[in-house]
Each structure stands twice: as C-alpha cells, then as structure tokens.
Design an enzyme around this catalytic site. Structure first.
Site, PDB file in Angstrom:
ATOM      1  N   HIS A 194       0.813  -1.213   0.000  1.00 11.35           N
ATOM      2  CA  HIS A 194       0.000   0.000   0.000  1.00 11.35           C
ATOM      3  C   HIS A 194       0.847   1.264   0.000  1.00 11.35           C
ATOM      4  O   HIS A 194       0.386   2.330   0.376  1.00 11.35           O
ATOM      5  CB  HIS A 194      -0.963  -0.011   1.189  1.00 11.35           C
ATOM      6  CG  HIS A 194      -1.812  -1.236   1.231  1.00 11.35           C
ATOM      7  ND1 HIS A 194      -1.476  -2.347   1.980  1.00 11.35           N
ATOM      8  CD2 HIS A 194      -2.949  -1.556   0.573  1.00 11.35           C
ATOM      9  CE1 HIS A 194      -2.386  -3.286   1.782  1.00 11.35           C
ATOM     10  NE2 HIS A 194      -3.291  -2.840   0.940  1.00 11.35           N
ATOM     11  N   GLY A 195       2.131   1.119  -0.349  1.00  9.49           N
ATOM     12  CA  GLY A 195       2.981   2.293  -0.540  1.00  9.49           C
ATOM     13  C   GLY A 195       3.375   3.048   0.700  1.00  9.49           C
ATOM     14  O   GLY A 195       3.233   4.269   0.760  1.00  9.49           O
TER      15      GLY A 195
END
Lengths: 433, 261, 174
Positions: free
Chosen positions: C139-140
């Site tokens: 999810h970065g």
C-alpha cells in the site's frame, strides 16, 4: 388439503398461504424475529411448555446426558483437530505434542478419550431403559430404529477415532476390523483394498479415517435431531408404560424435567471427572502408547471395552463369514425388537416373565463383555457360544413367545393411579426404576 | 437399600469386567511400591526426579532414546525442577546436527534448551544392529505403554536373577528376568549398587536407583500429572458443591407439585 | 398448560438459592471454556524457540540480511556512515511517529527491525522508497534509514524487536 387433486384441476381458484407471518406468543424484538423465523416459539413449545410424564425416573435423564456427551465430544474433537496431523509418520507424535506442549492439550485429549467411553456407558443404560420399559413399542418404533442407527454410527465413529493416535492397538484394531469386510464372498478383498487405499492399513487409510471420523460425528448430530423430533411427536414413555391422559399425569419440561436432568448430568460428570483426572488411561489399553508397527502384532488384541460383547460374538463362531454376520446381526435384531415383541403391555413392571429374561439379557451382555476381553481359548470359547446363543434366542424366540403366552399383571388406568399404587405398595419396583 | 446393593454389585461386576482384560497373562506379581505420585494428591519428588534423570543419562541413555522430550522440559513446571541455567548447561554438552547453513552444508552446533533429547542411535535399524536384533524401546511414554506402569518397570529393573531356575536355557545375549513375559530379556541387568554416584549424598543402592529412574520415567510419560491431579481435585470439589445446590433447587421445584399427588 | 401457577411462582423462581446456583454454574462454565480458548495460543515448543542468536561478522557495511524469527522476517542492517547521519539529523517534528534514531539502535551501525509493515503486515522491500530505507509494495508506505514511517498509510515505525549483543559480533533476538 389434497395437493395432488387440486393441481390437476387448474381451473379452481384457491387462496394460498405462503405468507405465515404472525402468531408469535412473544412481543418486541423477540416477537419480531419469531414471526419471521419461529425459533423462539419452537423452543417455548418444545422445551419449556412441553408436557412430560411426571413419573419419569433418573433412567430418563440419560437422553439429555447423551446429548451433553455428544456436544462435549464434538467441541473437544474440534480443538484437538486443530493440532492433530493425520499422517502415519506424524500422528503419534502430534498426539504426544498435544499431551505435552499444547496449552491444556492433555486435558482436552483425556476428556475426548474418556467422553467416548462415557458416551457408551450412557448409551447402554439408555438402551437398557428402552428395553425394560418397552419404549420401542407402538408408536415409538421409528424412534427406536433411529436410535439403533445412531448406535451403529457411534460404533463406527468410535472405531475410526481409536485409529487416529496411531498406536499399536489403533493400527491392529484397524487391520482386524477392516479385514471383517474380506469375509464378503467374491469381492471381499477388493473392498478391503479399497477401504485401505493401500495394500495394508497405511497413510492413506489414516487420512480417510480422520475425515470420516469427523463426518460421522456430525452425522450423528444430524440423526440425533430426527431422534428428538420423533420424541416430540410420540412423547416420552414412562415407568408405567401408560400414556399420560391429562395434566394430572404430566409436568412441563422446564423447570421440572430440566432441574432433574441437570442433577443427573452433574452426577454423571462427577464420575467422568474422577476417571479423567485420576485414572485417565484406565479404560484404554497400554499398547496404544506404543507407536504403530506394521511388523509386530501385540500378543493380545482387544478392542475398546464397549465393543467387547460384540467382539465375543464374532469370535464365538468358528466360521469367518458367519462370525461377521452374527456380529452385525446382534445389533440388527435389537432394531427388529418392535416387531418381535408382540405384547401390548409396555413396561416390564407388569410383565413378570419377560422381566426375568431382560435381566438375564443384561447379565449375558456383561458375560460376553468379560469373555470378549479374554483370550479366545478353553472355557471362554464355550461361555461366548452360550452367551451368543442366548443373545439371539432372547430376541428371535423368547420375545415373541413370551409376549404371546405371558400373563401380565393387572394395570392401573393412569399414571397418577400408578403412582398411588406404588405408594400403597401394590407395585414393587426398584427406586431408580 | 436393595437398590444401592444391586447397583453396587452391578458396578463391581462392570469394573471387574473392564479391569480384567488388560491383565490376561498369568505372571509373577509385580513389586508394588508406594510412589509419591500415586493417589489424589500425588506429586513428584523433585530430588528423586533429578537423580532419576542422572540415572537415565548415565545408564539408560546409552541404548534407550527419549525422542518426545526436550531439554527445556527439565525446567518446566511440575517436572524435575532444574533451573533454566542448569538446563542450558545440560543441553550445551550435546552436539546437534543443524543446517543447512548459507553455503548449503549441515553443521554441528552445541545443543540448546529447545533441542530434543539426544538419541543413542541415528535410527531404529542402527539400534537393532547394535543390540543383537532387539530394539531398545523409546522411553518417552514407556510407563504408560506397559500394563502395571511404574511398578512394572521397577519390577523389571529388580527382577534379574544371576542363575535362572533349572530347566530354563538362555541363549547368548539373553538374560533371565522374573517379571518379563516369557522370563527372557535381551537387556543385561542395567542397575547394580553404585552404578551411579549421586552428588546429593543419597545412597545409590539398586532399589534407590530403580526408584529414582522409574519416577523420572513416570514424569516423562505424564509431564502434566501434577496439574491434572490439582485441577481434578478442584473440579471434584466444585462439582460436589454445584451438585448439592442443583439438588436443592430441584427439590424445591418439585415441591410445587409433589404434595398434589 | 398444566402449571398455570407460573405467575405466582415467578418471584419464587428467582429466589436466592436459584441465583446462587446459577452463579456457581456460570463460574464453572467459564472455567471449562478457558482451556478451549487457551489451546489456540502458541504452545510451549513454539515459545521455546522464541530466541535465536545471529552472527553479524559476515555482514559488510551497507549490507543487510534477513533472518526468520518467530515466523517473521527480521532485517539486520550494517548501516553506512551516510545512512546513520541521515537518520540522526531528521527533525522529529517531521515524523508521524516521532522517535530519535538513537532510541532505535543499540550500536548506531546496527539497525535491527521486524520486517513487517505496520500497516497490514506485508514485508517491505529494502533500498526502495523516497527516504533511502524501505518501501512496502502493498500500500505504498515509505520508511527511512532508521525504519521510521515517513509517507503512506502505515501508522507507526517498523518495530524494533527485543535483542541484545552477546558479543561484539553476535546478537540474541528475543
């Protein structure tokens, strides 16, 4: 309503009643749910207000006790299944891991093990009660038959479960019992190989036995529901064998029967705890703590105690196929009893001759249990044969004969009259009966 | 009263029936000992467990494995009560094959508390080859795997006789033991006076050695015995109280209709 | 219904004896349920493996190894001078989960982290991301050279496991 006829006549217009919302005896949220899903009213009608003969003895508590046993077995089995590994190389070690490392694993495993034994103790008393009081007679034949099916399933489940620890008795018990199928003419060996999935009891066998053990356990639960539904249609039998006529003869299930059953359950549980916590391996066999070894058969193979009477019947007959047939039939005849015992009187209290034979049958059961645990030689073979003969004689000859010729004792007209007779000493029964 | 009588007869017969089948073979009566772990409040004697472990490692362990036990068990609750440091010292003395390491090779390292007890033989075949074809059984659950349990193992250890009774011929590598089924055993007499030197000053007679090692083996088979009996006793007390209460409740409920009969 | 004296009994039914019995029964049920719950916790063989020793002597400056501890990856990084400097000079006010670098290491060149993103448990990739540390591909989330969360959905810094040096070049995890 005759659905078939009206379907043929398409021109007839009738109101339909698919929407049955309403009629709940409850109010509020419970009522709202109950009107849409009638679980609360079923519970109320079938478990709170349900009318039960007031003169039930503690022998009638066994049904509830069995239900508790089944639930406890399923719950403990569920958690054991979280740790057990059904493979021939890991099974024994994984059971020992449960016994040693898993938090309270020893407790859960010993409980599961001993609940199985206590399940059978309870079911044998339950069956005896049915036998003694004629609970299999009209209109309870189907309930009795379902009970026999449950008993068969219990035996299968217990046998499958006993193979899982993969000790010496597990392995050789599985070998001997699966080999019973080899007695089937022509296809016997094919069936046995199919059961094993191998050329001997092995890894594949263990894996499928594990799955089937689960499947049958839940199967029992399913069939028990039918047993209970049937009970709630035909009602409980009682020591007098007379159907209750009005509320002078009955009490409501809650709180009367429930409080009584609860007391009986606790006594039962006390016995269970004493065995499980202080002699957990008393009912088992030490050889099952030796890991399975396909090269060495234990000197003296015995099944679990609850199979011993049937094991004795199997061994009492010198022919392989006939032995297996006799063993299976010994339980099947139990299921046929409603059609073999033709007496209109249910309770043995009023059947002086039949009563003696029933007690003799109980004695026979224990004698067979005893010789089933003894080596098949010498005097034991003879005793087993006599026991087997009486077993079948009891059902096939004695039951019809006695029921047709016996002079039964005078009977009261109702349950409350029966209770009065008992108080006056006109009927003599043991207190628990 | 007759009910009680009949029921107890019934029960007696039932228990006799069950207890009999396990002791089918006719045998010499076992030497019954009073063990500290017997009975409702049974507990292991810690010192005896520690001595028993010493006997196991110095005598039994040269042939018998204990595959289901780890060194960490020695310091666990209800066991011999070694301290964690003692267990570390014990386990660091053994060598364990571990790996593979980054270069893909197996390597030897010193043992850790989490390691299993070291086995005297790499596998069953090697064990048989070294013991004239007989497999010295794994001792992890030995006490539970023998009818008679602790008394049986004790009896075997004490049951050797130098000269077998007349009429019994012993092959090479076979010994006479009063309590072994068939009276022949392939294990030579393992325990003699002073086979092991105890550091706590306990006299190392054969009886004492046997008693200690059997205590240790019983714990090994049933490491949670103390917890089981403790919880069991509490449960029984609890159930007695609850049963009494439920009985009173039941009686009270049934009073509502009983007078009407 | 037979027992229509129910109403008058209602008070009676909830009497002292019944309440006591119910309470005692409830205690028992609770006690019986506990083993069923506790059996799902890590068993004693798992707990026994909870500490391992790692040899650091082969990790060169700037290199990182991953070891398995309690079933999770643990990053052990021998940080360069540059990375240490970068990690130390960060203004704590910029951080989502403020923590000084010296609170996260025992010896400043050795950074030990549980390699599990604090967002939803993925394993971050080393050497990626905007802050010269780790980057979680799920999810970065961006972590810096001290393993602190700088950008993305993760709420907290990468966890520092309990460990101690048991020699100059050896640590014991757990």
């Amino acid at each position: 309503m005759s659905g078939q006829d009206s379907n043929l006549n398409n021109n007839e217009i009738r109101p339909v009643h698919t929407n049955k919302v309403g009629g709940s005896p409850f109010k509020g949220v419970v009522g709202w749910i109950d009107n849409r899903l009638p679980i609360f009213r079923i519970f109320k009608y079938e478990y709170l207000d349900f009318q039960v003969p007031k003169n039930l003895s503690y022998l009638w508590s066994l049904g509830g006790i069995l239900m508790i046993c089944l639930i406890f077995l399923i719950v403990t089995g569920l958690v054991l299944g979280m740790h057990y590994k059904p493979s021939s190389s890991e099974a024994f070690v994984s059971v020992e891991k449960i016994m040693r490392d898993v938090n309270y694993g020893w407790l859960l495993r010993y409980a599961h093990m001993n609940f199985a034994s206590f399940f059978f103790i309870a079911v044998y008393i339950h069956i005896f009660r049915g036998l003694y009081y004629g609970s299999y007679k009209e209109p309870r034949q189907l309930m009795w038959l379902i009970g026999i099916i449950i008993f068969f399933m219990m035996m299968a489940t217990a046998f499958l479960g006993y193979t899982l620890p993969w000790g010496q008795m597990s392995y050789w018990g599985a070998t001997v019992i699966t080999n019973l199928f080899s007695a089937v003419p022509l296809v016997g060996n094919t069936i046995v190989t199919w059961l094993w999935g191998d050329y001997a009891v092995g890894d594949s066998t263990l894996n499928r036995f594990y799955v089937l053990h689960w499947f049958l356990a839940f199967g029992i639960l399913g069939i028990v529901i039918f047993h209970v539904i049937a009970l709630h249609i035909v009602g409980s039998n009682n020591p007098s064998g007379i159907e209750p006529a009005d509320t002078r003869d009955t009490v409501s299930f809650a709180p009367f029967t429930t409080s009584k059953d609860l007391f009986a359950m606790l006594i039962f549980l006390l016995a269970f705890v004493l065995i499980t916590m202080f002699a957990p391996n008393y009912l088992g066999h030490p050889d099952n703590y030796i890991p399975a070894d396909p090269l060495i058969t234990p000197a003296h193979i015995v099944p679990e105690w609850y199979f011993l009477p049937f094991y004795a019947i199997l061994r009492s007959i010198p022919d392989k196929l006939l032995g297996v047939i006799a063993m299976v039939s010994s339980t099947v005849v139990l299921g046929l009893l409603p059609w073999l015992d033709l007496s209109k009187v249910r309770s043995s209290v009023f059947r002086p001759i039949w009563k003696q034979f029933v007690f003799l049958f109980v004695l026979d059961f224990f004698i067979l249990m005893y010789v089933g645990g003894m080596p098949a030689e010498g005097i034991y073979v003879l005793i087993a044969r006599v026991g087997t003969v009486y077993w079948f004689l009891f059902f096939l000859i004695i039951a019809p004969l006695v029921s047709l010729t016996e002079k039964t004792l005078p009977m009261p007209n109702s349950i409350h009259e029966y209770e009065n007779w008992k108080k006056q000493g006109r009927i003599k029964t043991l207190k628990i009966f | 009263m007759s009910f009680v009588l009949k029921f107890s007869l019934f029960f007696l017969f039932f228990t006799l029936t069950i207890s009999n089948f396990s002791s089918a073979e006719k045998q010499e009566k076992l030497l019954r000992q009073s063990w500290s772990f017997d009975g409702f409040f049974g507990k292991f004697d810690r010192a005896s467990l520690q001595r028993g472990y010493q006997v196991y490692t110095e005598v039994c362990a040269s042939c018998h494995s204990m595959n289901l036990l780890s060194y960490r068990n020695l310091s666990e609750v209800g066991g011999p009560g070694f301290s964690e440091d003692e267990v570390k010292a014990i386990s660091s003395k053994i060598e364990v094959l571990d790996g593979p390491n980054e270069s893909g090779e197996m390597f030897k390292r010193s043992g850790k508390a989490s390691d299993k007890f070291a086995s005297p033989f790499p596998n069953e075949k090697a064990a048989r080859a070294a013991n004239g074809g007989a497999y010295p059984p794994d001792m992890s659950v030995l006490v539970k795997a023998r009818a008679g349990g602790a008394d049986y193992i004790y009896s075997i250890l004490m049951g050797y006789e130098d000269k077998p009774p007349k009429g019994i011929k012993l092959e090479d590598g076979v010994y006479y033991n009063k309590y072994m089924s068939g009276n022949k055993i392939k294990m030579s007499k393992p325990l003699n006076n002073d086979s092991v030197t105890y550091s706590d000053g306990t006299a190392s007679t054969q009886e004492q050695l046997a008693k200690d090692v059997v205590t240790f083996l019983t714990w090994a088979s049933e490491p949670h015995l103390e917890a089981r009996k403790r919880i069991g006793f509490k449960t029984v007390i609890y159930l007695l109280i609850l049963t009494a209460l439920v009985y009173l409740v039941k009686k009270k409920i049934w009073l509502r209709i009983e007078p009407k009969v | 219904m037979s027992e229509n004296n129910n109403n008058s009994d209602k008070k009676n039914r909830r009497d002292f004896l019944t309440v006591v019995t119910t309470a005692v029964g409830a205690v028992g049920v609770g006690a019986a349920v506990w083993p069923l719950i506790n059996q799902m916790n890590p068993d004693s063989s798992v707990k026994a493996l909870a500490s391992i020793e790692v040899d650091l002597s082969k990790i060169k400056e700037g290199q990182e190894i991953t070891v398995l501890w309690r079933g999770k990856p643990v990053f052990i990084k021998n940080r360069t001078k540059q990375e240490i400097a970068n990690a130390e000079k960060v203004d704590l006010k910029e951080l989502k989960d403020p923590q000084h670098d010296n609170k996260r290491v025992k010896k400043s060149e050795w950074l030990v982290l549980v390699g599990v993103c604090t967002h939803l448990g993925c394993v971050p990739i080393s050497g990626k991301g905007d802050y010269g540390g780790w980057f979680c591909p799920c999810h970065g989330s961006h972590y810096d050279s001290s393993g602190r969360i700088r950008k993305g959905p993760a709420p907290t810094n990468l966890e520092v496991p309990t460990y101690e040096f048991v020699g100059d070049n050896k640590i014991k995890l757990g």
